[in-house]
Scaffold this active site. Structure first.
Site, mmCIF file in Angstrom:
data_model
loop_
_atom_site.group_PDB
_atom_site.id
_atom_site.type_symbol
_atom_site.label_atom_id
_atom_site.label_comp_id
_atom_site.label_asym_id
_atom_site.label_seq_id
_atom_site.Cartn_x
_atom_site.Cartn_y
_atom_site.Cartn_z
ATOM 1 N NE ARG A 130 -4.268 -1.779 1.830
ATOM 2 C CZ ARG A 130 -4.369 -2.893 2.549
ATOM 3 N NH1 ARG A 130 -3.479 -3.139 3.497
ATOM 4 N NH2 ARG A 130 -5.346 -3.741 2.332
ATOM 5 C CE LYS B 189 -1.728 12.645 -15.264
ATOM 6 N NZ LYS B 189 -2.003 12.902 -16.691
ATOM 7 C CD GLU C 135 5.886 15.637 -23.094
ATOM 8 O OE1 GLU C 135 5.172 16.646 -22.878
ATOM 9 O OE2 GLU C 135 5.395 14.495 -23.228
ATOM 10 C CE LYS D 16 4.039 16.840 -15.703
ATOM 11 N NZ LYS D 16 4.325 15.533 -16.316
ATOM 12 C CD GLU E 136 -4.969 14.367 -16.478
ATOM 13 O OE1 GLU E 136 -4.310 14.756 -17.439
ATOM 14 O OE2 GLU E 136 -5.074 13.164 -16.157
ATOM 15 N NE ARG F 168 -1.086 16.106 -13.768
ATOM 16 C CZ ARG F 168 -0.422 15.419 -12.863
ATOM 17 N NH1 ARG F 168 -0.771 15.493 -11.591
ATOM 18 N NH2 ARG F 168 0.601 14.648 -13.194
ATOM 19 C CG ASN G 113 -3.425 14.996 -21.061
ATOM 20 O OD1 ASN G 113 -2.562 14.148 -20.918
ATOM 21 N ND2 ASN G 113 -4.312 15.271 -20.114
ATOM 22 C CG HIS H 285 0.500 13.875 -24.464
ATOM 23 N ND1 HIS H 285 1.041 15.115 -24.704
ATOM 24 C CD2 HIS H 285 1.426 13.183 -23.758
ATOM 25 C CE1 HIS H 285 2.250 15.173 -24.157
ATOM 26 N NE2 HIS H 285 2.504 14.007 -23.582
ATOM 27 C CG HIS I 214 -0.652 8.932 -25.253
ATOM 28 N ND1 HIS I 214 -1.223 9.275 -24.048
ATOM 29 C CD2 HIS I 214 0.685 9.012 -25.053
ATOM 30 C CE1 HIS I 214 -0.277 9.557 -23.179
ATOM 31 N NE2 HIS I 214 0.887 9.410 -23.765
ATOM 32 C CG HIS J 86 6.175 10.096 -24.776
ATOM 33 N ND1 HIS J 86 4.857 9.712 -24.902
ATOM 34 C CD2 HIS J 86 6.158 11.277 -24.090
ATOM 35 C CE1 HIS J 86 4.080 10.607 -24.314
ATOM 36 N NE2 HIS J 86 4.836 11.569 -23.832
#
Length: 348
Positions: free
Chosen positions: A106, A128, A170, A208, A218, A222, A226, A229, A233, A248
């Protein structure tokens, strides 16, 4: 939260001296094991026992099988909740290492030491974590902040040019969505190398971090991160499924070209601004051949994007250079037009 390390890693050693850990696990891939781990170990000052966890490099390793192997190793080595995970690597390592640490028993503490431009300016920041599922990017993950991020820009000296370009995408995105001056400064660079890029790294990291701090989970602003992306993606996932992997940042650059044109088609920016943005991105990045990808396959991936709601594709699009809006639901016709526009530009 973000610290630029000095030559002897004194800030990291101070961090370790002020805390008590039962054991330190350093997660690396084969590349960072060879090029970066010796530098880290040569500067590390701690009496705590250290174990090295190594995985093969590449996005294709960021999956549940690798995560399960790491959980099993941690269990076999009797890692407890007072252990520390140090993620030493690029975006794959910081994403996956953070996920493994945040879920093992956990949650155990972890720090990120990013070694690529992409991970320094983007992937290691924001809390993230995640792994890929069925070739879908980052479909399983958690929101979990690292205890600290320690960046050592000299690691960039070990990177091939294509990896620097990947991270630069980025940085360009950060300027486009939030800081026109940052964008203007970056596009003045004629050649991309570690020395030329380094003066702009801290600013990109701070952009960022500021966005993330305003919306950790998000829910709103936020989502602007993206930009590029959604389509990027999808193409990255298709390339992954065919074994023709792309970096990427290359996928994001492609996505930003499509989504800048889409921003124009949706009436958010002028055609002049759209063409200027696309022209500058194309200076640094080669076009990707997407002619063999079926339109229905691209749309299937777009419909599975994590930002979507009510079975509708949500885009983050530009409404100016240095400004972005989120939750934009575009017409299918305009999405198709943006993809066809890219194909025409690429000339494949």
């Amino acid at each position: 939260m973000i610290t630029i390390l000095d030559q002897d890693f004194s800030q990291l050693n101070q961090f370790l001296s002020e805390r008590t850990f039962s054991k330190i696990f350093i997660l690396v891939d084969e590349n960072t094991h060879e090029y970066c781990l010796p530098i880290l170990l040569g500067n590390l000052e701690t009496e705590t026992a250290i174990e090295i966890l190594e995985v093969e490099p590449g996005e294709e390793m960021k999956n549940i099988q690798t995560a399960n192997q790491l959980w099993e190793i941690l269990t076999e080595m009797q890692a407890d909740r007072k252990a520390l995970m140090i993620n030493l690597g690029g975006g794959v390592i910081t994403d996956m290492g953070g996920f493994v640490a945040s879920t093992y028993k956990r949650g155990i503490q972890f720090i990120n030491i990013p070694t690529t431009l992409l991970s320094i300016c983007d992937a290691s920041i924001g809390g993230k974590t995640g792994i890929d599922l069925m070739n879908y990017k980052n479909m399983v993950g958690t929101f979990a902040f690292p205890e600290q991020i320690f960046a050592y820009p000299r690691f960039l000296d070990t990177l091939p040019a294509k990896e620097l370009k990947s991270g630069f995408a980025e940085m360009l995105k950060h300027g486009l969505i939030a800081d026109k001056k940052h964008w203007d400064d970056l596009i003045l660079l004629q050649h991309l190398d570690a020395v030329g890029i380094e003066p702009y790294i801290k600013q990109s990291m701070e952009i960022k971090q500021e966005v993330v701090h305003g919306d950790f989970h998000e829910k709103n602003v936020r989502k602007t991160l993206n930009f590029g992306h959604t389509i990027g993606h999808a193409i990255e996932s298709l390339c992954l499924s065919t074994g023709n992997l792309i970096l990427h940042g290359e996928a994001v650059a492609m996505g930003m070209i499509c989504e800048a044109h889409l921003s124009y088609l949706e009436g958010l920016i002028s055609e002049e601004d759209s063409e200027l943005i696309i022209e500058q991105i194309a200076r640094y990045f080669c076009y990707i051949d997407i002619t063999d990808f079926k339109e229905e396959d691209i749309f299937s991936l777009l419909l599975n994007d994590k930002k979507n709601a009510d079975a509708k594709i949500n885009f983050s699009l530009l409404n100016g250079i240095g400004s972005c809006v989120f939750d934009q639901q575009c017409t299918t016709e305009n999405i198709q037009k943006s993809l066809n526009y890219y194909k025409k530009l690429s000339g494949f």
